[in-house]
Design a protein around this motif. Structure first.
Motif, PDB file in Angstrom:
ATOM      1  N   PRO A   1       0.837  -1.206   0.000  1.00 38.14           N
ATOM      2  CA  PRO A   1       0.000   0.000   0.000  1.00 38.14           C
ATOM      3  C   PRO A   1       0.867   1.250   0.000  1.00 38.14           C
ATOM      4  O   PRO A   1       2.077   1.181   0.280  1.00 38.14           O
ATOM      5  CB  PRO A   1      -0.813  -0.139   1.291  1.00 38.14           C
ATOM      6  CG  PRO A   1      -0.037  -1.068   2.151  1.00 38.14           C
ATOM      7  CD  PRO A   1       0.652  -2.013   1.231  1.00 38.14           C
ATOM      8  N   PRO A   2       0.310   2.397  -0.324  1.00 34.45           N
ATOM      9  CA  PRO A   2       1.127   3.624  -0.447  1.00 34.45           C
ATOM     10  C   PRO A   2       1.951   3.934   0.789  1.00 34.45           C
ATOM     11  O   PRO A   2       3.065   4.455   0.670  1.00 34.45           O
ATOM     12  CB  PRO A   2       0.074   4.710  -0.714  1.00 34.45           C
ATOM     13  CG  PRO A   2      -1.075   3.983  -1.319  1.00 34.45           C
ATOM     14  CD  PRO A   2      -1.107   2.626  -0.668  1.00 34.45           C
ATOM     15  N   GLY A   3       1.470   3.633   1.972  1.00 35.78           N
ATOM     16  CA  GLY A   3       2.202   3.975   3.180  1.00 35.78           C
ATOM     17  C   GLY A   3       3.441   3.143   3.418  1.00 35.78           C
ATOM     18  O   GLY A   3       4.272   3.500   4.256  1.00 35.78           O
ATOM     19  N   LEU A   4       3.609   2.028   2.695  1.00 35.97           N
ATOM     20  CA  LEU A   4       4.775   1.151   2.879  1.00 35.97           C
ATOM     21  C   LEU A   4       5.482   0.882   1.556  1.00 35.97           C
ATOM     22  O   LEU A   4       6.226  -0.093   1.445  1.00 35.97           O
ATOM     23  CB  LEU A   4       4.328  -0.181   3.496  1.00 35.97           C
ATOM     24  CG  LEU A   4       3.705  -0.119   4.887  1.00 35.97           C
ATOM     25  CD1 LEU A   4       3.270  -1.513   5.331  1.00 35.97           C
ATOM     26  CD2 LEU A   4       4.676   0.474   5.904  1.00 35.97           C
ATOM     27  N   ARG A   5       5.303   1.749   0.584  1.00 33.32           N
ATOM     28  CA  ARG A   5       5.843   1.475  -0.740  1.00 33.32           C
ATOM     29  C   ARG A   5       7.273   1.993  -0.924  1.00 33.32           C
ATOM     30  O   ARG A   5       7.867   1.795  -1.972  1.00 33.32           O
ATOM     31  CB  ARG A   5       4.926   2.093  -1.798  1.00 33.32           C
ATOM     32  CG  ARG A   5       5.084   1.519  -3.194  1.00 33.32           C
ATOM     33  CD  ARG A   5       3.955   1.943  -4.087  1.00 33.32           C
ATOM     34  NE  ARG A   5       2.704   1.303  -3.693  1.00 33.32           N
ATOM     35  CZ  ARG A   5       1.522   1.591  -4.222  1.00 33.32           C
ATOM     36  NH1 ARG A   5       1.425   2.555  -5.132  1.00 33.32           N
ATOM     37  NH2 ARG A   5       0.430   0.952  -3.825  1.00 33.32           N
ATOM     38  N   LYS A   6       7.827   2.617   0.082  1.00 30.83           N
ATOM     39  CA  LYS A   6       9.181   3.167  -0.042  1.00 30.83           C
ATOM     40  C   LYS A   6      10.165   2.457   0.890  1.00 30.83           C
ATOM     41  O   LYS A   6      11.164   3.046   1.322  1.00 30.83           O
ATOM     42  CB  LYS A   6       9.182   4.665   0.246  1.00 30.83           C
ATOM     43  CG  LYS A   6       8.377   5.467  -0.770  1.00 30.83           C
ATOM     44  CD  LYS A   6       8.434   6.953  -0.474  1.00 30.83           C
ATOM     45  CE  LYS A   6       7.619   7.750  -1.487  1.00 30.83           C
ATOM     46  NZ  LYS A   6       7.647   9.203  -1.210  1.00 30.83           N
ATOM     47  N   GLY A   7       9.894   1.201   1.185  1.00 30.33           N
ATOM     48  CA  GLY A   7      10.833   0.440   1.999  1.00 30.33           C
ATOM     49  C   GLY A   7      12.009  -0.052   1.177  1.00 30.33           C
ATOM     50  O   GLY A   7      11.995  -0.061  -0.059  1.00 30.33           O
ATOM     51  N   TRP A   8      13.041  -0.517   1.846  1.00 28.92           N
ATOM     52  CA  TRP A   8      14.243  -1.002   1.158  1.00 28.92           C
ATOM     53  C   TRP A   8      14.974  -2.008   2.050  1.00 28.92           C
ATOM     54  O   TRP A   8      14.819  -2.043   3.259  1.00 28.92           O
ATOM     55  CB  TRP A   8      15.183   0.142   0.784  1.00 28.92           C
ATOM     56  CG  TRP A   8      15.267   1.272   1.761  1.00 28.92           C
ATOM     57  CD1 TRP A   8      14.509   2.398   1.768  1.00 28.92           C
ATOM     58  CD2 TRP A   8      16.158   1.380   2.893  1.00 28.92           C
ATOM     59  NE1 TRP A   8      14.851   3.214   2.826  1.00 28.92           N
ATOM     60  CE2 TRP A   8      15.869   2.617   3.519  1.00 28.92           C
ATOM     61  CE3 TRP A   8      17.152   0.567   3.426  1.00 28.92           C
ATOM     62  CZ2 TRP A   8      16.549   3.034   4.654  1.00 28.92           C
ATOM     63  CZ3 TRP A   8      17.836   0.985   4.561  1.00 28.92           C
ATOM     64  CH2 TRP A   8      17.532   2.211   5.155  1.00 28.92           C
ATOM     65  N   PHE A   9      15.800  -2.825   1.377  1.00 28.10           N
ATOM     66  CA  PHE A   9      16.530  -3.914   2.033  1.00 28.10           C
ATOM     67  C   PHE A   9      17.980  -3.507   2.269  1.00 28.10           C
ATOM     68  O   PHE A   9      18.588  -2.807   1.462  1.00 28.10           O
ATOM     69  CB  PHE A   9      16.473  -5.171   1.167  1.00 28.10           C
ATOM     70  CG  PHE A   9      17.540  -6.180   1.485  1.00 28.10           C
ATOM     71  CD1 PHE A   9      17.471  -6.969   2.627  1.00 28.10           C
ATOM     72  CD2 PHE A   9      18.638  -6.337   0.648  1.00 28.10           C
ATOM     73  CE1 PHE A   9      18.459  -7.888   2.927  1.00 28.10           C
ATOM     74  CE2 PHE A   9      19.632  -7.255   0.931  1.00 28.10           C
ATOM     75  CZ  PHE A   9      19.541  -8.035   2.073  1.00 28.10           C
ATOM     76  N   ILE A  10      18.551  -3.974   3.388  1.00 25.05           N
ATOM     77  CA  ILE A  10      19.960  -3.746   3.687  1.00 25.05           C
ATOM     78  C   ILE A  10      20.456  -4.890   4.546  1.00 25.05           C
ATOM     79  O   ILE A  10      19.676  -5.599   5.197  1.00 25.05           O
ATOM     80  CB  ILE A  10      20.169  -2.378   4.383  1.00 25.05           C
ATOM     81  CG1 ILE A  10      21.644  -1.995   4.379  1.00 25.05           C
ATOM     82  CG2 ILE A  10      19.629  -2.447   5.809  1.00 25.05           C
ATOM     83  CD1 ILE A  10      22.262  -1.936   3.021  1.00 25.05           C
ATOM     84  N   SER A  11      21.761  -5.087   4.561  1.00 26.39           N
ATOM     85  CA  SER A  11      22.400  -6.118   5.372  1.00 26.39           C
ATOM     86  C   SER A  11      23.813  -5.652   5.692  1.00 26.39           C
ATOM     87  O   SER A  11      24.167  -4.487   5.440  1.00 26.39           O
ATOM     88  CB  SER A  11      22.394  -7.457   4.619  1.00 26.39           C
ATOM     89  OG  SER A  11      22.919  -8.494   5.431  1.00 26.39           O
ATOM     90  N   ASP A  12      24.636  -6.537   6.236  1.00 22.96           N
ATOM     91  CA  ASP A  12      26.031  -6.187   6.535  1.00 22.96           C
ATOM     92  C   ASP A  12      26.841  -6.236   5.249  1.00 22.96           C
ATOM     93  O   ASP A  12      27.567  -7.200   4.971  1.00 22.96           O
ATOM     94  CB  ASP A  12      26.614  -7.157   7.572  1.00 22.96           C
ATOM     95  CG  ASP A  12      26.009  -6.945   8.937  1.00 22.96           C
ATOM     96  OD1 ASP A  12      25.532  -5.831   9.210  1.00 22.96           O
ATOM     97  OD2 ASP A  12      26.000  -7.902   9.728  1.00 22.96           O
ATOM     98  N   LEU A  13      26.716  -5.175   4.468  1.00 16.85           N
ATOM     99  CA  LEU A  13      27.300  -5.152   3.125  1.00 16.85           C
ATOM    100  C   LEU A  13      28.337  -4.038   2.969  1.00 16.85           C
ATOM    101  O   LEU A  13      28.607  -3.603   1.846  1.00 16.85           O
ATOM    102  CB  LEU A  13      26.185  -4.972   2.083  1.00 16.85           C
ATOM    103  CG  LEU A  13      25.139  -6.082   2.021  1.00 16.85           C
ATOM    104  CD1 LEU A  13      23.967  -5.652   1.159  1.00 16.85           C
ATOM    105  CD2 LEU A  13      25.763  -7.367   1.480  1.00 16.85           C
ATOM    106  N   GLU A  14      28.926  -3.568   4.061  1.00 15.21           N
ATOM    107  CA  GLU A  14      29.906  -2.492   3.949  1.00 15.21           C
ATOM    108  C   GLU A  14      31.088  -2.896   3.083  1.00 15.21           C
ATOM    109  O   GLU A  14      31.494  -2.169   2.171  1.00 15.21           O
ATOM    110  CB  GLU A  14      30.411  -2.076   5.338  1.00 15.21           C
ATOM    111  CG  GLU A  14      29.354  -1.490   6.249  1.00 15.21           C
ATOM    112  CD  GLU A  14      28.727  -2.533   7.130  1.00 15.21           C
ATOM    113  OE1 GLU A  14      28.146  -2.161   8.150  1.00 15.21           O
ATOM    114  OE2 GLU A  14      28.822  -3.731   6.799  1.00 15.21           O
ATOM    115  N   PHE A  15      31.647  -4.057   3.368  1.00 15.71           N
ATOM    116  CA  PHE A  15      32.826  -4.488   2.623  1.00 15.71           C
ATOM    117  C   PHE A  15      32.468  -4.837   1.176  1.00 15.71           C
ATOM    118  O   PHE A  15      33.224  -4.542   0.260  1.00 15.71           O
ATOM    119  CB  PHE A  15      33.464  -5.689   3.319  1.00 15.71           C
ATOM    120  CG  PHE A  15      34.795  -6.080   2.745  1.00 15.71           C
ATOM    121  CD1 PHE A  15      35.890  -5.240   2.843  1.00 15.71           C
ATOM    122  CD2 PHE A  15      34.969  -7.297   2.094  1.00 15.71           C
ATOM    123  CE1 PHE A  15      37.109  -5.588   2.304  1.00 15.71           C
ATOM    124  CE2 PHE A  15      36.184  -7.655   1.565  1.00 15.71           C
ATOM    125  CZ  PHE A  15      37.263  -6.805   1.667  1.00 15.71           C
TER     126      PHE A  15
END
Length: 1192
Positions: A855-869
């Motif tokens: 729905p519009p209220g949750l459409r700007k989420g994104w994924f991340i993890s321990d990806l610095e290196f």
């Protein structure tokens, strides 16, 4: 006044027999262009004669405008030096008073990607954790008091210093691991040791020199000797060690010798015997299988009231005594000792550790400086590794200490430059110009560019600038000497103009390609690389500006004043004693070396290149193909394989511990296993943005909230619940045991809403109870969330609260601003780029697909993890090819615009490509990986490798001869010595910083030596052989600049056509003072050569115009002379197009500039024409002289 005749190219053709007589110049100075003819002169010819006169006067006016700078240099060089000095001094004052000096205490700072998708997400996620509170609603007045200690521990930072994140995380992991392992109190061991081994203590690593086992009495007691007489004898050790409260003495170290003494009831490791060592070894051998299979743990040494723990009931008592077996196998020995391998049990102890009773990082810096100079070995045992917790803190110390090698490099290049130029004054001023380049560039970097961050890698520019500055001075002094030795040199102003015209082009081309290679690194997303690109490119261009201002003024002052100084042996001319020969001996050596270098560069080297050209093409061609195989196939250029930051040389004990020993220790490995699997983190409520200054790692910017975020709506609640279910059903999800309330808050919140509506005290919970229909109305959701949050703050052994996941409330306003869903994946944490790339691509694609349906209220989420290196690896992998491509593209354009020859450009780029492939290939074979410094050096290789090839290409292009062999010989003899000297000085600069402790300096030294040697060899042998084999002849493949003049090479009378006739000599020819006047060489501007290579006038009208110009020359010089067209050489005399290219008329005529009224500026008298023609006897194109003599 003297004028110089100019002949149109068409003069070489057979002309009409008409003769024209022109009157003398009027005494009043006016120019009367009326012509009298002895024969019938056509009106068109008369009109063109008028055109010639007008064009030449206009050209003279333009020339005077262009020579203004040369006049200033000739008459007022002190103004140039004074202006530059005032500007540089002003910059220095501003830097000292207003600016800030660089700080290198954090070498990791800036070594992270900014602006990438992953970088934006990581930064936004960290800002979210810092600016919000997990699962509670803070009070705006006192929100800090409501923040839990665990959360502060997790994401505490020192201001915004991103470099501390890894250190804080590692410290937390080490502390937690130690607290989990050691909760026992063994009375006997407590009396012998003050504590148990911990990762927070400093530690040293011993090794047997002959690769034999350390587990012998002699070796163990040698370890005790080194510890007692080398380490504990340090004054700092006694003041920083952990002391017993009762005796105020330093506690015992945790070493093999002390543990053997404990198990053998001895008071000291020096009292143990061979039987004691054998007894402990057998015990370790018997207990090792229990340790290897996980049965023997640190908890087995705990003796409580109820006896041994049940999980250790099968462990023999001897394995649990004092917990010594576990401590020895886990902390003090490498993991291969008594471990299982393919050949059975390994009984050889390779590394032995000793934990010192000193807190790592506290007072250990002074301790290291004291033991550094000591001999840390005894008998066959030595210390090979150290971990004192101060590796990065010592970096600034070694930066200053290694400055000694910069001084040595400066002095060595100083004497080399002095020897080459034979001028102490010029050499000193050159070194000053290098310092001024760094100072002005730093002023522009900090004050104009307004960049506050100055990474330590910017210091590498100093070494590179030494080579570049020396190269430019060699080129300029070389051209100056050639111009000064020309017998038709004329005034000092003309020599300056000629030198600037020739040398400026060469220096500008090399400076442009090198600075372009530096600036190309700005495309990288890594902050340190961006800053390095701006500073290094600016330094190179500032150095070029000083080379065309500071150095020319210096040479003029030297010419006017220093060149008149007598040599020291002139004072002893009448009394030739010891002082006379002592003073004269350096000049004798100088003369001998000059003669030998002249033979080498003019005779031997060209012969070696030409005679063995097929061998060079085959050898270096195969070598270049081998470099391609090494880079792209096997062993292949790899991305960095470790996240540990290396700052010192590979054999430094700190780096030996981190990169060779660390992975072979059980306790280090167990701490790293705490990050065994990659987390799955999905964030809503904030935008993945980086609005901070990407050139300042201290500036993280501000957190940007998502205004459309809404979790309270029923649609958002239902979608969030479905999303968590799909995530747990995916193939990359890993089940975690236990009850986790916040990993996906909606699940536990739904369970909370199913509670009974009446509490134990009769309290009613409506409407947040009784299983209302899910999803809930927005008002009910927000109301019930406030009742659910306090339950998460209660400590309960039956469930786990993830302090990162769940609802995030603003610290200032208390509003719900974000949600974090966090699970564990099945992907193990890895430093392998391909594995992490596959993991990120798969999970990110899946999450993005699911969020598109939200729905519009949750459409700007994104994924991340321990990806610095991984993000760092990805930025290097993408940015380096782009930077190399930009550098090569600019280099190709520069080569083409300089030579205007398609084939020379093609061959030059082939040579440069092979240089790059061979250089990188050798670095790969040396074990280099594509890390940040390596990415910089590879890109810079493009700029540094083009210089020598470009010098040879221009020399080939400007050669007056048409056949390949003579052109190659002339090119090698012409620029051989400056190129070789430039390569030698830069190679020397790299070699002299090799003893540095700082890894960046040492790697730069290796790179400079390698790229200089490869560039010189390929440019001299491969590129020259390629030109001899298939190089263009004549005008083949040659382009020209468009011209709007009728005859482009003579429309400006004051364009210099003098060909300097001097041969190559390595030393004397480049000197501004001591020169050999017998040398001959040809040097000619590229623009003039282009005009001279243009096609001759083909029509009869053009021939008449050439004849008219000749008569006009007689008129200007003040003589009335009848010129017969038949006197011009024709084809029967042997005058060919090649003769026209050698400028038979223009190169031996008088100079067209007016002599300066100042007598001091006139250097050499004018020579008769016959003598001038005679100077061409020893030129590269000797046949030109023969044809000229026939013409004369």
């Amino acid at each position: 006044m003297f004028y110089r005749r100019h002949v149109f190219p068409g003069c070489s053709r057979q002309t009409t027999s008409d003769t024209i007589a022109l009157p003398k110049e009027p005494k009043d100075g006016s120019l009367d262009l009326s012509l009298s003819t002895k024969t019938s002169a056509r009106p068109r010819l008369l009109a063109r004669i008028h055109l010639v006169g007008i064009t030449r006067y206009i050209g003279r006016f333009d020339f005077y405008q262009r020579s203004c700078y040369s006049r200033v240099l000739a008459h007022y060089p002190y103004i140039i030096l004074g202006t530059v000095s005032v500007f540089a001094t002003t910059c220095l004052i501003v830097i000292v008073t207003v600016g800030e000096w660089p700080d290198f205490t954090e070498p990791r700072l800036g070594f992270e990607a900014r602006g990438t998708d992953i970088g934006k997400r990581l930064l936004s996620y960290e800002l979210l954790l810092e600016n919000t509170v997990h699962n509670q609603m803070p009070s705006p007045q006192n929100f800090m008091a409501q923040v839990s200690n665990k959360e502060l521990q997790y994401h505490g930072r020192n201001a915004t210093r991103r470099a501390h994140r890894m250190r804080i995380r590692n410290t937390r992991i080490n502390r937690d691991a130690s607290n989990d392992e050691h909760g026992y109190n063994n009375g006997t061991a407590e009396q012998f040791f003050c504590d148990v081994p911990r990762a927070e203590y400093a530690r040293v690593v011993f090794k047997q020199k002959n690769s034999e086992t350390l587990f012998t009495r002699a070796n163990i007691q040698a370890m005790c000797f080194i510890e007692q007489h080398r380490l504990q004898s340090s004054p700092t050790y006694k003041t920083t060690c952990i002391q017993r409260l009762s005796t105020k003495e330093c506690c015992r170290s945790w070493s093999l010798g002390n543990y053997i003494a404990l198990l053998s009831n001895k008071s000291s490791c020096f009292d143990i015997t061979d039987s004691d060592v054998h007894f402990v070894y057998e015990r370790l051998k018997n207990c090792a299988p229990l340790y290897n299979n996980g049965t023997l743990t640190s908890a087995c040494g705990y003796q409580g009231e109820t006896g041994p723990l049940s999980r250790c009931r099968f462990v023999p008592d001897e394995c649990k005594e004092h917990n010594a077996v576990y401590d020895i196998l886990h902390y003090l020995t490498d993991m291969n000792f008594l471990g299982r391998n393919a050949a059975g049990t390994n009984t050889k102890l390779k590394y032995g550790l000793t934990f010192l009773p000193m807190a790592a990082g506290i007072g250990t810096k002074e301790f290291y400086t004291e033991i550094e100079a000591q001999n840390l070995e005894y008998d066959d045992v030595e210390i090979v590794g150290l971990n004192l917790g101060i590796k990065e803190d010592l970096f600034n110390y070694f930066l200053k200490k290694d400055a000694l090698w910069f001084v040595v490099a400066f002095l060595t290049i100083f004497f080399s430059m002095w020897f080459y130029t034979a001028s102490l004054f010029l050499t000193t001023m050159t070194i000053i110009s290098i310092f001024l380049s760094l100072e002005v560039a730093y002023f522009l970097y900090t004050m104009v560019y307004e960049i506050k961050f100055f990474p330590f890698k910017n210091l590498l520019v100093v070494v590179i600038l030494l080579g570049i500055g020396a190269d430019d001075v060699f080129i300029y002094s070389r051209v100056w000497t050639l111009a000064k030795l020309e017998k038709n040199a004329g005034t000092l102003e003309k020599i300056i103009s000629d030198t600037l015209k020739h040398a400026t082009l060469s220096m500008f081309v090399t400076s442009l390609t090198t600075s372009a290679a530096f600036f190309a690194n700005y495309v990288s997303n890594i902050t340190a690389l961006k800053c390095f690109a701006l500073f290094a490119g600016t330094v190179v261009m500032v150095n070029f500006l000083l080379m065309v201002t500071w150095i020319p003024a210096t040479i003029v002052i030297h010419e006017k004043w220093c060149s008149q100084c007598c040599t020291c042996y002139d004072n002893y001319e009448n009394n030739k004693g010891c002082a006379y020969y002592l003073c004269k001996s350096p000049y004798v050596v100088y003369s001998v070396l000059t003669d030998w270098s002249k033979v080498f560069f003019e005779k031997f080297l060209p012969c070696l290149v030409i005679r063995a050209r097929h061998l060079w093409l085959l050898l270096f061609g195969l070598l270049g193909l081998g470099g391609i195989i090494v880079i792209f196939y096997f062993p292949k250029l790899k991305l960095p394989s470790t996240s540990d930051f290396q700052v010192f040389a590979q054999q430094h004990p700190f780096e030996v511990y981190d990169f060779q020993i660390k992975e072979q220790l059980w306790f280090e490995k167990s701490m790293n296993d705490n990050m065994a699997y990659m987390p799955l983190i999905v964030v809503w409520g904030v935008k993945a943005a980086d609005n901070g200054n990407k050139l300042d790692p201290y500036d993280d910017g501000e957190l940007e909230y998502d205004d459309d975020f809404d979790i309270a709506s029923p649609q958002s609640q239902a979608w969030m619940s479905a999303f968590c279910q799909k995530l747990r059903a995916s193939n990359f999800y890993q089940l975690e045991y236990g009850l986790h309330l916040t990993n996906c808050f909606i699940d536990s919140f739904v369970q909370f809403m199913k509670r009974s509506c009446e509490g134990f005290d009769g309290e009613r919970f409506e409407p947040c109870c009784g299983s209302p229909a899910f999803p809930y109305e927005a008002g009910i959701f927000l109301q019930c969330i406030k009742q659910w949050l306090p339950l998460l703050q209660q400590d309960n052994p039956y469930y786990t609260v993830n302090h990162r996941a769940g609802l995030r409330f603003s610290r200032t306003s208390g509003k719900l601003v974000g949600i974090v869903v966090s699970y564990l994946s099945q992907e193990p944490y890895s430093l392998n780029y391909d594995k992490m790339h596959r993991f990120y691509t798969e999970v990110n694609s899946w999450v993005s697909t699911q969020i598109e349906k939200a729905p519009p209220g949750l459409r700007k989420g994104w994924f991340i993890s321990d990806l610095e290196f991984y993000d760092l690896q990805h930025s290097i992998a993408q940015g380096t090819p782009i930077a190399i491509g930009v550098s090569i593209a600019i280099a190709s354009v520069v080569v083409f615009l300089t030579t205007l020859n398609v084939f020379i450009t093609l061959y030059a780029m082939m040579s440069i490509s092979f240089i790059i492939f061979v250089t990188i290939g050798v670095l790969v074979l040396l074990g280099w990986e594509l890390n940040i410094l390596e990415a910089v050096t590879i890109t810079v290789a493009v700029g540094l490798s083009i210089d020598f090839t470009l010098h040879y290409g221009v020399a080939y292009r400007l050669s007056p001869d048409r056949d390949r062999e003579t052109r190659v010989m002339c090119g090698t003899g012409r620029v051989g010595s400056p190129v070789a000297m430039a390569a030698f000085t830069t190679f020397l600069a790299g070699a002299l910083v090799m003893p540095s402790t700082v890894l960046a300096y040492r790697q730069l030294g290796i790179f400079l030596m390698l790229v200089m040697a490869t560039s010189w060899v390929y440019a001299t042998f491969f590129f020259q052989s390629l030109l001899k084999a298939v190089g263009p002849q004549g005008d083949f493949g040659q382009l020209h600049w468009p011209s709007f003049e009728y005859c482009t090479n003579n429309n400006q009378e004051h364009k210099d056509k003098t060909v300097y006739t001097m041969s190559e000599s390595t030393l004397s020819s480049s000197s501004t003072n001591h020169v050999n006047s017998s040398e001959t060489h040809e040097l000619e501007p590229l623009t003039d050569q282009e005009h001279d290579n243009s096609s001759n006038c083909a029509s009869m009208t053009e021939n008449r115009l050439c004849l008219a110009q000749t008569e006009f020359d007689h008129f200007v010089t003040g003589s009335v002379e009848t010129v017969d067209a038949s006197s011009y050489p024709n084809s029967a005399v042997g005058y060919s197009d090649a003769t026209a290219r050698s400028q038979p008329c223009s190169q031996n005529s008088y100079h067209d500039d007016r002599a300066d009224s100042d007598a001091s500026t006139t250097l050499l008298p004018m020579e008769p024409k016959a003598a001038i023609f005679d100077n061409n006897r020893n030129s590269c194109g000797s046949e030109v002289w023969v044809k000229q003599s026939q013409i004369l």
